[in-house]
Design an enzyme around this catalytic site. Structure first.
Site, PDB file in Angstrom:
ATOM      1  N   CYS A 127      32.439  38.227  36.879  1.00 26.63           N
ATOM      2  CA  CYS A 127      32.321  39.794  37.216  1.00 26.63           C
ATOM      3  C   CYS A 127      33.555  40.370  36.198  1.00 26.63           C
ATOM      4  CB  CYS A 127      32.465  40.101  38.688  1.00 26.63           C
ATOM      5  SG  CYS A 127      31.766  41.635  38.971  1.00 26.63           S
ATOM      6  N   HIS A 129      28.679  36.297  41.740  1.00 24.55           N
ATOM      7  CA  HIS A 129      29.627  35.735  41.938  1.00 24.55           C
ATOM      8  C   HIS A 129      29.435  34.358  42.663  1.00 24.55           C
ATOM      9  CE1 HIS A 129      32.551  38.996  42.019  1.00 24.55           C
ATOM     10  NE2 HIS A 129      31.636  39.733  41.790  1.00 24.55           N
ATOM     11  N   GLU A 153      31.468  31.950  43.452  1.00 23.77           N
ATOM     12  CA  GLU A 153      32.517  31.534  44.288  1.00 23.77           C
ATOM     13  C   GLU A 153      32.117  32.244  45.749  1.00 23.77           C
ATOM     14  OE1 GLU A 153      32.722  34.204  42.508  1.00 23.77           O
ATOM     15  OE2 GLU A 153      33.941  35.580  43.171  1.00 23.77           O
TER      16      GLU A 153
END
Lengths: 81, 229
Positions: free
Chosen positions: B86, B194, B196
């Site tokens: 990002c 994302h 994560e």
């Protein structure tokens, strides 16, 4: 002391969603004559030098390195004083 | 294997990245402040999402000149693994470690939802635990994720197999549906979604896990034994 006005604009080939949104708002307000609208950035930079040539060279580097992303943006500047 | 999670003023996915490493591969991981001038202790560097320096001027434009970024460039040259997510992706393009630029979403909306990605290149150190063409669910959250590059660069990306992920349903107007790209060597990867935030079914998807396990697997292959939990 020199003063620079720096203008950073999005390249014509690159879509400007901010400009499109504002254009749409103007249309909905009745300003149908707005053919296109593009938003850019305006910066005022004061330089503690009187050497115009040097100032122009330095400003060019500032623009290329940080103030504009030349992948998607154009820039120009005017020196005053 | 040691992971670094960079922290810029305004990073807000640093904790997610840290936890993702801790929970998926269990290897040592440190937060590293943007003023750091030595990354030699680390094998993988995560550049997290957020709004570094308030996104002033342009996303990633100011962070790109933080002291730690010259170390990131060095690490990239040494072949270490660099993953920008990002805002991290925006920073890597501004730094010239990846080609192109990220523009405002074409829809003019901040898009925050799950997205379906296609794994185009599963031969990078980050994607080997996926299969080619696999569809995975990874959330996005960005207002400026509209990837842009000129025709010539796009052709190069294609020719050199640098397009790693594409969107099934392009949420931002990115050129060629691009969601993530890598450098020519494959050790620097940037992506808007994302991974994560997709490491546990509690979060809605576990599809991001394989990125972290891929990194460690690649590292083990070249460095011999490393503990994997």
């Amino acid at each position: 002391m020199l003063k620079a006005k720096v203008y950073v604009t999005i390249k014509q080939s690159v879509l400007d969603p901010q400009g499109v949104a504002v254009q749409g708002a103007l249309h909905s307000m009745g300003f149908q004559e707005v053919e296109s609208l593009r938003i850019g950035k305006y910066m005022e930079v004061e330089l503690n030098t009187d050497d115009r040539e040097e100032a122009e060279a330095r400003l060019k580097v500032m623009c290329e390195k940080l103030l504009a992303n030349t992948v998607v943006e154009n820039y120009r500047f005017e020196l005053e004083g | 294997m040691r992971f670094a999670v960079l922290v810029f003023p305004g990073s807000n996915c640093d904790i997610d990245c840290y936890k993702a490493v801790e929970q998926t591969v269990g290897e040592p991981v440190d937060y590293v402040w943007h003023t750091a001038t030595d990354l030699s202790a680390y094998d993988a560097i995560l550049v997290p999402g957020g709004f570094s320096y308030g996104d002033y001027l342009r996303c990633g434009a100011i962070s790109r000149f933080a002291p730690v970024m010259s170390e990131v460039a060095k690490a990239a040259e040494q072949g270490k693994f660099i993953l920008g997510i990002c805002n991290g992706f925006q920073i890597l393009t501004e730094a010239g470690l990846l080609p192109g630029a990220l523009r405002r979403n074409e829809s003019m909306k901040f898009r925050c939802h799950d997205s379906v990605l296609k794994v185009v290149n599963n031969e990078t150190p980050f994607t080997r635990h996926y299969s080619e063409g696999q569809e995975i669910v990874i959330p996005i959250a960005h207002g400026e994720g509209n990837y842009y590059c000129d025709e010539e660069t796009l052709q190069q990306l294609r020719d050199r197999n640098q397009i790693v992920f594409t969107y099934s349903d392009n949420p931002n107007g990115s050129v060629a549906d691009i969601a993530g790209i890598c450098n020519e060597r494959g050790n620097v990867l940037g992506m808007m979604p994302h991974p994560e935030r997709a490491v546990s079914s509690l979060l809605g998807s576990e599809d991001g896990k394989a990125m972290f396990t891929s990194i460690i697997q690649t590292w083990r292959d070249t460095h011999g034994a490393a503990s994997v939990r």
